[in-house]
Design an enzyme around this catalytic site. Structure first.
Site, short mmCIF file in Angstrom:
data_model
loop_
_atom_site.label_atom_id
_atom_site.label_comp_id
_atom_site.label_asym_id
_atom_site.label_seq_id
_atom_site.Cartn_x
_atom_site.Cartn_y
_atom_site.Cartn_z
N TYR A 254 33.65 103.42 71.97
CA TYR A 254 34.96 104.20 72.23
C TYR A 254 36.05 103.35 72.80
O TYR A 254 35.94 102.81 73.84
CB TYR A 254 34.89 105.35 73.10
CG TYR A 254 35.92 106.43 73.44
CD1 TYR A 254 36.09 107.12 72.16
CD2 TYR A 254 36.20 106.41 74.63
CE1 TYR A 254 37.26 108.00 72.75
CE2 TYR A 254 37.33 107.47 74.84
CZ TYR A 254 37.67 108.20 73.85
OH TYR A 254 38.78 109.13 74.36
N ASP B 214 37.14 95.67 75.41
CA ASP B 214 37.69 96.82 75.95
C ASP B 214 36.76 96.94 77.17
O ASP B 214 35.72 97.41 77.36
CB ASP B 214 37.55 97.92 74.93
CG ASP B 214 37.98 99.27 75.68
OD1 ASP B 214 38.38 99.22 76.85
OD2 ASP B 214 37.95 100.24 74.90
N LYS C 22 39.80 102.76 84.51
CA LYS C 22 39.09 103.18 85.44
C LYS C 22 38.75 102.69 86.75
O LYS C 22 39.86 103.26 87.68
CB LYS C 22 37.56 103.38 84.55
CG LYS C 22 37.50 104.29 83.43
CD LYS C 22 36.28 104.49 82.58
CE LYS C 22 36.68 105.54 81.47
NZ LYS C 22 36.17 105.35 80.38
C1 PLP Z 1 37.20 105.44 79.08
C2 PLP Z 1 37.43 104.46 77.98
C3 PLP Z 1 38.45 104.51 77.37
C4 PLP Z 1 39.63 105.55 77.48
O1 PLP Z 1 40.24 105.52 78.60
P1 PLP Z 1 41.23 106.81 78.99
O2 PLP Z 1 41.68 106.59 80.42
O3 PLP Z 1 40.08 107.77 78.95
O4 PLP Z 1 42.02 107.10 78.04
C5 PLP Z 1 38.81 103.39 76.65
N1 PLP Z 1 37.72 102.48 76.52
C6 PLP Z 1 36.58 102.42 76.97
C7 PLP Z 1 35.48 101.50 76.77
C8 PLP Z 1 36.33 103.45 77.87
O5 PLP Z 1 35.25 103.63 78.55
#
Ligand code: PLP
Length: 434
Positions: free
Chosen positions: A141, A236, A264
């Protein structure tokens, strides 16, 4: 108002009653509780029930809820203003910290969410390479921007179909989807279309289809193949950053991407994201370069204060061994509890992330993860929640731990896991007899 009343009311005014889909508990066939407050490893709902929290706002709260280091930094900033739209010293400090800690990052731009970080990194990768296509792995994701919302196809590399109505087919067609941990599929795609691909995005440790670590050699192979084809490698690390190690997955595995996305943990529970990489690449971003990217609230002083507080605490206290020990005990303990109760189970942890599947394993890809028994997970989720343990309400999410999850808290949770597993296996037999 109690949980039931709030759920009624929420559904009237908010689509599905929630502001982010997975919070709805739909994936476990249930309904959410409404939080009254959070403290340390615990959440308390409006009905006065307390839960040991392994969701932790889906990752950011590595010090637990309401940690004094974070709340004091916020309180101090609050009285100096909430947003200026002009630069602050704190933004410079946070950038310096991220550059110092994340090995491949020399320059970094703050944004307001992980979604913004990945979409901005993709624009930069396209600009730097002059190519339009992007590749990602199924089950990874990268936020909800159009280019990343594509389903996995079967077989080797499949061109994506939109995962949501509203994603133009033409956009999805620019995204190739690959199976995670499968280097030969990557090799094949790059041999065929390498010269059209701007970047390969990857969660270096997958946390969005349950926990799936990279097989030995996978990240190294990605690095070699992308370099050979002039494709940028983007890690990511929105979830893994400051979680699987202080310097993220790139430090843990010793593989350096071209671009890194963060989020995060760097926001301490406030809305934040960032993307960074080599100075030469990042200088293409406006206003030093022509790749446009902007944000009214980017580098927001409250978010920046909370982020600095968390990173500073992590750097000064180095809690990573304790976090990893807690995560490993939870994964191993839950697998034991499930197997003892007669369920197939496999589980792992990487740093402060942990996860299990109702499946014998091994689970090395999203395709493997989809073999797990999601119905048994739903029943186990409910049984654990009833006994005061809050796991992410989906079989495709991971568990997190914080510094507030002491060995005693973990012991209590493991006792709940054993009880819940037996209760659920009992109910299976009952339902089979009925
Ligand atoms: C949570 C997440 C996102 C998206 O971040 P948001 O702040 O929810 O837009 C993108 N990449 C990874 C790997 C994630 O865990």
């Amino acid at each position: 108002m109690n949980n039931a009343e709030l759920w009624e009311r929420a559904q009237r005014w908010i689509p599905g009653g929630v502001n982010s889909p997975v919070r709805s508990f739909q994936a476990v066939g249930s309904t959410p509780f409404f939080v009254e407050h959070g403290s340390g490893p615990y959440l308390t709902d409006v009905d006065g029930r307390r839960y040991t929290d392994y969701v932790l706002s889906w990752g950011p709260l590595i010090l637990g809820h309401s940690h004094p280091a974070v709340t004091e930094a916020l309180a101090e900033q609050l009285h100096a203003g909430t947003s200026y739209g002009a630069p602050t010293e704190a933004e410079v400090e946070l950038a310096e910290r991220m550059v110092r800690l994340v090995p491949s990052v020399e320059m970094v731009r703050m944004v307001n969410s992980g979604t913004e970080a990945t979409m901005s990194a993709l624009r930069l990768a396209r600009a730097a390479t002059g190519r339009d296509m992007v590749a990602k792995f199924s089950g990874c994701y990268h936020g909800h921007a159009d280019a990343f919302l594509v389903a996995a196809g079967s077989g080797v590399a499949t061109l994506g179909l939109p995962d949501s109505p509203g994603v133009p087919a033409a956009t999805a067609a620019q995204t190739a989807v690959l199976p995670f941990n499968d280097l030969s599929a990557v090799e094949e795609l790059l041999a065929q279309r390498g010269s059209e691909i701007a970047a390969i995005f990857v969660e270096p440790v997958v946390g969005n289809s349950g926990l799936i670590p990279p097989l030995p050699g996978f990240l190294e192979g990605l690095r070699t193949l992308t370099s050979q084809h002039g494709v940028l490698l983007v890690f990511d690390e929105v979830m893994t950053g400051f979680r699987v190690a202080l310097g993220g997955a790139q430090e843990r595995y010793g593989v350096m991407p071209d671009l890194t996305t963060l989020g995060k943990v760097i926001g301490g529970g406030l809305p934040v994201g960032a993307f960074g990489g080599a100075a030469e690449l990042m200088k293409r971003v406006a206003p030093s370069g022509s790749v446009y990217q902007a944000g009214t609230l980017s580098g927001n002083p409250l978010a920046t204060a909370a982020g600095i507080a968390q990173l500073k605490y992590l750097e000064e206290n180095d809690p990573f061994d304790a976090l990893a020990a807690a995560a490993a005990r939870l994964a191993d303990g839950l697998v034991d509890a499930l197997r003892t109760a007669g369920f197939p189970a496999t589980g792992r942890s990487v740093g402060s992330m942990w996860g299990i599947f109702f499946h014998e394993g091994p689970v090395d890809s999203f395709e493997d993860a989809q073999q797990a028994d999601t119905e048994a997970f739903s029943r186990f989720h409910a049984a654990a929640l009833e006994r005061g343990v809050f796991l992410a309400p989906s079989p495709y999410e991971v568990g997190f731990v914080s510094t507030a999850h002491t060995p005693e808290v973990v012991d209590e949770t493991l006792a709940v896991f054993r009880e819940a597993a037996l209760a659920v296996s009992g109910s299976t037999e009952e339902s089979q007899h009925n």
